[in-house]
Design a protein around this motif. Sequence first.
Motif, PDB file in Angstrom:
ATOM      1  N   HIS A  68      -5.208   2.867  -0.962  1.00 44.20           N
ATOM      2  CA  HIS A  68      -5.934   3.149   0.271  1.00 44.20           C
ATOM      3  C   HIS A  68      -6.932   2.048   0.641  1.00 44.20           C
ATOM      4  CE1 HIS A  68      -4.460   7.242   1.012  1.00 44.20           C
ATOM      5  NE2 HIS A  68      -4.407   7.344  -0.290  1.00 44.20           N
ATOM      6  N   ALA A 128      -4.998   5.307   6.137  1.00 39.34           N
ATOM      7  CA  ALA A 128      -4.828   6.320   5.096  1.00 39.34           C
ATOM      8  C   ALA A 128      -3.611   7.203   5.329  1.00 39.34           C
ATOM      9  CB  ALA A 128      -6.086   7.179   4.997  1.00 39.34           C
ATOM     10  N   ARG A 129      -3.270   7.488   6.609  1.00 47.39           N
ATOM     11  CA  ARG A 129      -2.247   8.506   6.862  1.00 47.39           C
ATOM     12  C   ARG A 129      -0.868   8.152   6.299  1.00 47.39           C
ATOM     13  NH1 ARG A 129      -1.910  10.857  12.794  1.00 47.39           N
ATOM     14  NH2 ARG A 129      -3.997  11.503  12.114  1.00 47.39           N
ATOM     15  N   GLY A 154       0.971   4.058  -2.896  1.00 43.54           N
ATOM     16  CA  GLY A 154       0.785   5.461  -2.549  1.00 43.54           C
ATOM     17  C   GLY A 154       1.911   6.318  -3.097  1.00 43.54           C
ATOM     18  N   THR A 214      -0.048   6.091   3.907  1.00 38.44           N
ATOM     19  CA  THR A 214      -0.142   6.033   2.450  1.00 38.44           C
ATOM     20  C   THR A 214      -0.229   7.429   1.867  1.00 38.44           C
ATOM     21  OG1 THR A 214      -1.324   3.937   2.655  1.00 38.44           O
ATOM     22  CG2 THR A 214      -1.408   5.025   0.517  1.00 38.44           C
ATOM     23  N   LEU A 215      -1.017   8.289   2.519  1.00 39.82           N
ATOM     24  CA  LEU A 215      -1.141   9.669   2.057  1.00 39.82           C
ATOM     25  C   LEU A 215       0.194  10.393   2.133  1.00 39.82           C
ATOM     26  CD1 LEU A 215      -2.893  12.016   1.089  1.00 39.82           C
ATOM     27  CD2 LEU A 215      -3.461  12.486   3.491  1.00 39.82           C
ATOM     28  N   HIS A 270       0.826  -1.205   0.000  1.00 39.73           N
ATOM     29  CA  HIS A 270       0.000   0.000   0.000  1.00 39.73           C
ATOM     30  C   HIS A 270       0.862   1.258   0.000  1.00 39.73           C
ATOM     31  CE1 HIS A 270       0.879  -0.965   4.167  1.00 39.73           C
ATOM     32  NE2 HIS A 270       0.571   0.264   4.526  1.00 39.73           N
TER      33      HIS A 270
END
Length: 242
Positions: free
Chosen positions: A215, A220-221, A32, A223-224, A28
């Motif tokens: 995602h 999420a954090r 990202g 990967t973001l 992931h």
Amino acid sequence: MAVFVALGAFLMTLAGGWTAQRVTDRRHLVLGLAGGLMLGVVGLDLLPEALDAAGDEVYGVPAALLLFVAGFLLAHLVERLLAARQAAHGAEERDGRIPEVGLTAAAAMVGHSAMDGIAIGAAFQVGGGMGTAVALAVIAHDFADGFNTYTITSLYGNARRRALTMLAADAVAPVAGAASTLLFTIPERLLGCYLGLFGGALLYLAAAEILPEAHHRHPARPTLLCTVAGVLFIWLVVGVGE
């Protein structure tokens, strides 16, 4: 000289692909980062160059932007047509992905890398200083090209052998492109139109495929942050190249 410099792009492409395949346990995060690199390449590198080179407007809209939208729609159309063909023949998708889409996308990356090589050769025809600046930018972002080529091919369920084959083709492409400039020169306007079309297709893959997959079922954090890091890296590369 241009061919010799393009060997640097060859090595950086292989380095990017090697990095992508070594971090499969953090898939992931890889996706990202790949999405951020692709977004950065499109928005900060390809599209500005396309707008500068393509020139003319068509009904009040720059030709490069029209081709950018066309490339986005073309990528979407190709994916839907391949999906429909798979369904019609009863073929199974791998984890919901269509291998041919990955190969098509990787082939487009190979074509782009060949154009990178042509850009190096054309810049050296203008002058040594111009050639060096373009070569530095190309060599730096070819790490992202190799990373993305391997990732995209693998993401759509293709075997590791196919992913490595496309990575090898992507690495050789800039050298072949630079060598071709010994025989001819590509018109600047045509180059700008190509960059616009390719940028739209690449943005589709990043926004509609790579980032959503990154995602999926993961926090999420982190990967973001990888996505933002990818964009910032390309920004740095473009700034150094200028």
